[in-house]
Design a protein around this motif. Sequence first.
Motif: not given
Length: 247
Positions: A127-139
């Motif tokens: 939340w603090a870094d504005n990032e989402v990671s799932y399996q091999s994906l990273k936003f």
Amino acid sequence: MTDNMELWKKSHWLSKSKKSYAQHFFRDEWQAIVENGGDVPWHELFRTSMEDTKASGKLGMEAFEHFAGRIHEKENPRTKLLERAEHEIKKYLLDGTYRGYGFDRPRNLETEPVLIPAECWKGVVSWADNEVSYQSLKFREVRVRMMRENRDPILKKPFEAPVRKVGRPTVGPAIEEAFHALLKIKEIDPAASQMSHYPKVKKWLEIHHADLNVPPASISDKTIQKYFSLLFNTLRKKSKTINPLGI
């Protein structure tokens, strides 16, 4: 065509979404926290708690306990309310009520944000870094559109005929239009090679954009790749996410 960039720009940063949600949906509780001094910068909270401790006349361990208690008294209700907001936001992102947009590659002038698949919110959410990671994906640079899709004014905007510029249209927008048109009629196969679609693009352009500033048959593969690649790779990633085993 959905304007993801406009949706992204007019959405809440992931890092700020919890506070925005709490202020709107837990309004009375948030107002009580504000009135109690719980929504102040950390350095201000530290200063006022220190002053209160000095005024109490306590020393040593008693002073420390008094100070820690004042910090906890001010900060704890706010923390708990933000945790509730986080839970609600994540629930709505997982069921598709809310949508998240972010960049699945390093940004440049041509990079567009993408819609983050709902199942990705099962992954690691920073939340603090504005990032989402799932399996091999990273936003990265993730923002949250906190409204239902059927109530979104951006999605309700009527499609307007583009204003024609003087001269012949350029190839970039036409290639992107070809991608979306071919995808709609199921002529884009994410399992196939990207280059195998280029003849289809040229054929579509010959039929629908014969007035391009470059004859469709003369458009180089490199030019098509420049505008086609991002759209195709995004589709391929989504396809792998939905069906990771390829069956």
